[in-house]
Write a protein that holds these residues in place. Structure first.
Motif, PDB file in Angstrom:
ATOM      1  N   THR A 106      23.766  68.350 -41.805  1.00 22.76           N
ATOM      2  CA  THR A 106      22.842  69.014 -40.890  1.00 22.76           C
ATOM      3  C   THR A 106      22.968  70.518 -41.124  1.00 22.76           C
ATOM      4  OG1 THR A 106      24.421  69.326 -39.086  1.00 22.76           O
ATOM      5  CG2 THR A 106      23.250  67.200 -39.164  1.00 22.76           C
ATOM      6  N   PRO A 107      22.087  71.336 -40.552  1.00 19.64           N
ATOM      7  CA  PRO A 107      22.227  72.785 -40.726  1.00 19.64           C
ATOM      8  C   PRO A 107      23.551  73.342 -40.200  1.00 19.64           C
ATOM      9  CG  PRO A 107      20.033  72.273 -39.949  1.00 19.64           C
ATOM     10  CD  PRO A 107      20.826  71.004 -39.895  1.00 19.64           C
ATOM     11  N   THR A 108      24.208  72.620 -39.282  1.00 10.36           N
ATOM     12  CA  THR A 108      25.476  73.097 -38.732  1.00 10.36           C
ATOM     13  C   THR A 108      26.696  72.417 -39.338  1.00 10.36           C
ATOM     14  OG1 THR A 108      25.311  71.508 -36.915  1.00 10.36           O
ATOM     15  CG2 THR A 108      24.434  73.723 -36.534  1.00 10.36           C
ATOM     16  N   GLY A 109      26.501  71.477 -40.276  1.00 17.89           N
ATOM     17  CA  GLY A 109      27.630  70.797 -40.920  1.00 17.89           C
ATOM     18  C   GLY A 109      27.399  69.287 -40.980  1.00 17.89           C
ATOM     19  N   MET A 110      28.438  68.566 -41.361  1.00 16.33           N
ATOM     20  CA  MET A 110      28.347  67.104 -41.486  1.00 16.33           C
ATOM     21  C   MET A 110      28.534  66.446 -40.118  1.00 16.33           C
ATOM     22  SD  MET A 110      27.715  66.396 -44.627  1.00 16.33           S
ATOM     23  CE  MET A 110      28.141  64.694 -44.885  1.00 16.33           C
ATOM     24  N   VAL A 111      27.732  65.408 -39.861  1.00 18.11           N
ATOM     25  CA  VAL A 111      27.859  64.613 -38.636  1.00 18.11           C
ATOM     26  C   VAL A 111      27.717  63.143 -38.977  1.00 18.11           C
ATOM     27  CG1 VAL A 111      26.982  66.400 -37.086  1.00 18.11           C
ATOM     28  CG2 VAL A 111      25.411  64.750 -38.054  1.00 18.11           C
ATOM     29  N   GLU A 112      28.221  62.297 -38.094  1.00 16.03           N
ATOM     30  CA  GLU A 112      28.075  60.861 -38.260  1.00 16.03           C
ATOM     31  C   GLU A 112      26.859  60.427 -37.439  1.00 16.03           C
ATOM     32  OE1 GLU A 112      30.840  57.716 -36.540  1.00 16.03           O
ATOM     33  OE2 GLU A 112      31.536  57.905 -38.619  1.00 16.03           O
TER      34      GLU A 112
END
Length: 108
Positions: free
Chosen positions: A84-90
């Protein structure tokens, strides 16, 4: 005051602004140039230009991304790690999904 014009080279790190769009202005209090020695810095107005991205697609203020998942994940559900624009997410994939279904990820 608007006395100085021209390009000033100065690199600054600013916090990402959510919901920002092309043509919007940021007002940075006392982050501009110093008018006279010993006087406080002026305010800095920055016009934002949002560039295109190969990974994310933008529609007004929403950001979209196409994710390919397996047939088994579509039927049974599961999780997928996503950038995502703010980093990795599950991201959770609900069971019984449909082709081209859009899933919402608030605040990511």
């Amino acid at each position: 005051r608007g006395k100085r014009k021209g390009a000033l080279e100065n690199k600054r790190k600013e916090k990402k602004q959510t919901g920002i769009d092309n043509g919007m202005n940021l007002h940075l209090h006392r982050q501009g140039a110093e008018d006279d020695p010993g006087t406080p810095c002026s305010n800095l107005l920055v016009q934002v230009i949002v560039g295109e991205d190969d990974y994310f697609h933008r529609d007004v203020i929403d950001i979209y991304k196409e994710v390919r998942i397996s047939f088994v994940q579509t039927i049974l559900g599961g999780t997928v790690d996503q950038k995502t624009p703010t980093g990795m997410v599950e991201m959770n994939i609900p069971w019984g999904g449909a082709t081209r279904q859009k899933l919402l990820m608030r605040g990511k």
